[in-house]
Scaffold this motif. Structure first.
Motif, PDB file in Angstrom:
ATOM      1  N   ARG A  20       5.358  89.241  52.941  1.00  0.00           N
ATOM      2  CA  ARG A  20       5.124  89.327  51.504  1.00  0.00           C
ATOM      3  C   ARG A  20       6.034  90.386  50.873  1.00  0.00           C
ATOM      4  O   ARG A  20       6.560  90.209  49.776  1.00  0.00           O
ATOM      5  CB  ARG A  20       3.651  89.643  51.243  1.00  0.00           C
ATOM      6  N   ASN A  30       1.843  87.377  56.316  1.00  0.00           N
ATOM      7  CA  ASN A  30       1.405  88.752  56.549  1.00  0.00           C
ATOM      8  C   ASN A  30       2.044  89.652  55.491  1.00  0.00           C
ATOM      9  O   ASN A  30       2.874  89.205  54.696  1.00  0.00           O
ATOM     10  CB  ASN A  30       1.765  89.224  57.968  1.00  0.00           C
ATOM     11  N   GLU A  31       1.661  90.910  55.511  1.00  0.00           N
ATOM     12  CA  GLU A  31       2.140  91.836  54.484  1.00  0.00           C
ATOM     13  C   GLU A  31       3.639  92.080  54.591  1.00  0.00           C
ATOM     14  O   GLU A  31       4.325  92.274  53.584  1.00  0.00           O
ATOM     15  CB  GLU A  31       1.373  93.157  54.591  1.00  0.00           C
TER      16      GLU A  31
END
Length: 398
Positions: free
Chosen positions: A154, A150-151
């Motif tokens: 990341r 997921n962001e």
């Protein structure tokens, strides 16, 4: 003619792709897995961490099985029924509720493939350890990274990479539930022949394991395959102190098992036979094929399969001078699974990966290597006349 062109183009694309031998594959697997790891570790240089973070997550329709998820990479998985394995619920202080299960499998006495999923499989958070925490830390040359799901993950990996480049301290904590490399099948520890793994758009970890064929006799003769894979929960800290990258484990524990009973499929193996005269050699070929895999056996009326001795830059080795390219009547290729025999004996035999279907014909193209090291490429015999350098095997009916 169009069919010949399609096969010819496929041959050109594949002539330089020499197969890895079983011994080489074993060495590679041993160097990667290093036995029963409690977590999967991907060693990668700091410069490549950012590249990993750019990998796109594979979209997946809700409710799709693991075999469905990977069917675009392996078409054999398209028409296999799902299975209902036992669901394992894990209550994790770091992750919350984790669900693991085997939801896809195929077993016919010769081939065995399983697919399993771990939902809510990992979690990252920024973390700066104390001095006492670092007493047991070990220095590593390269950071250990996994695929961000997921962001937020990341962003943490991006910050870690930027800190390394800038020489500023930064760390993160990674919690996860992972499957052992070992798979017990009817109590027998079977190493996978090959595997595929990825995360879907929800962050669930999905994996397919395929096992060496033929299977051990006690498994092959059984009416079912009882699968058991141990799960581990880990929590690991990765920290860059401005100079060195250090890592240590906050927790490693057994977290349960994924289990399933796979009933034997009634898929039959089909036999094929063919004969051809190529130049002054008579070839007879037989094949035995299931939707998952098969064996091709090639007989010649002359002793042509002896190993060739190659010498190059002080190295001398023996290798087969032959390779096969195998297609069905529609030009779909059958890949050789585990390299070529180095026995140098007649007949010449290879194992091939199936396509999920049973063809009406198999077309075997014979490729012969150059005899000098600088011509160590495979080319069709019979003066490179593709249409004359192959054997057609017909399906035996009845």
């Amino acid at each position: 003619m169009k069919e010949n062109d399609r096969i010819r183009n496929c041959l050109h694309e594949n002539l330089s792709g020499l197969s890895v031998s079983p011994e080489e594959r074993k060495r590679m697997l041993e160097s990667i897995t290093e036995g029963d790891k409690m977590r999967r570790k991907f060693h990668i240089s700091a410069a490549l961490v950012a590249a990993i973070m750019l990998l796109c997550l594979t979209a997946l329709a809700v409710g799709a099985s693991v075999f469905d998820f990977f069917s675009d990479r392996d078409t054999r998985l398209e028409n296999i029924s799902d299975v209902k394995g036992d669901e394992t619920q894990i209550e994790s202080g770091e992750l919350g509720n984790v669900l693991a299960k085997i939801d896809s499998a195929y077993f016919d006495g010769e081939s065995l493939l399983i697919g399993f999923v771990i939902e809510n499989a990992n979690r990252f958070e920024a973390y700066i350890p104390t001095e006492s925490d670092l007493e047991d830390a070990r220095r590593v040359i390269d950071p250990i990274a996994v695929h961000p799901t997921n962001e937020a993950q990341r962003a943490i990996l991006d910050a870690f990479s930027q800190a390394i480049e800038a020489g500023t301290p930064y760390g993160y904590k990674m919690a996860g539930v992972y499957a052992s490399d070992h798979t017990l099948v009817n109590g027998v520890d079977l190493p996978p022949y090959s595997s595929m793994e990825d995360y879907d758009e929800t962050g669930a970890y999905r994996a397919v394991r395929e096992f060496e064929s033929p299977l051990p006799e006690e498994i092959a003769k059984s009416d079912s395959a009882n699968i058991e894979i141990k799960l581990y929960e880990t929590c690991t800290v990765h920290y860059f102190d401005g100079t060195d990258i250090k890592t240590y484990d906050l927790d490693i524990r057994e977290a349960g098992y994924v289990r399933a009973e796979i009933l034997k499929s009634d898929s039959e193996k089909h036999s094929y036979e063919g004969k051809a005269q190529i130049e002054d050699i008579t070839f007879n070929a037989k094949a035995c094929l299931s939707p998952m895999q098969g064996t091709v056996t090639l007989y010649a009326d002359k002793e042509i399969f002896e190993l060739v001795t190659y010498t190059y830059e002080g190295y001398t080795w023996k290798d087969t001078a032959w390779q096969l390219m195998i297609f069905d009547e529609n030009g779909r290729e059958y890949r050789v699974m585990d390299g070529y025999s180095l026995s140098g004996e007649n007949p010449f035999e290879v194992n091939i990966k199936g396509t999920g279907e049973i063809p009406s014909e198999l077309h075997i193209y014979l490729l012969e290597a150059g005899k000098e090291p600088d011509t160590y490429d495979f080319w069709p015999i019979a003066d490179q006349k593709y249409e004359n350098a192959h054997i057609v095997l017909k399906l035996n009916k009845g």
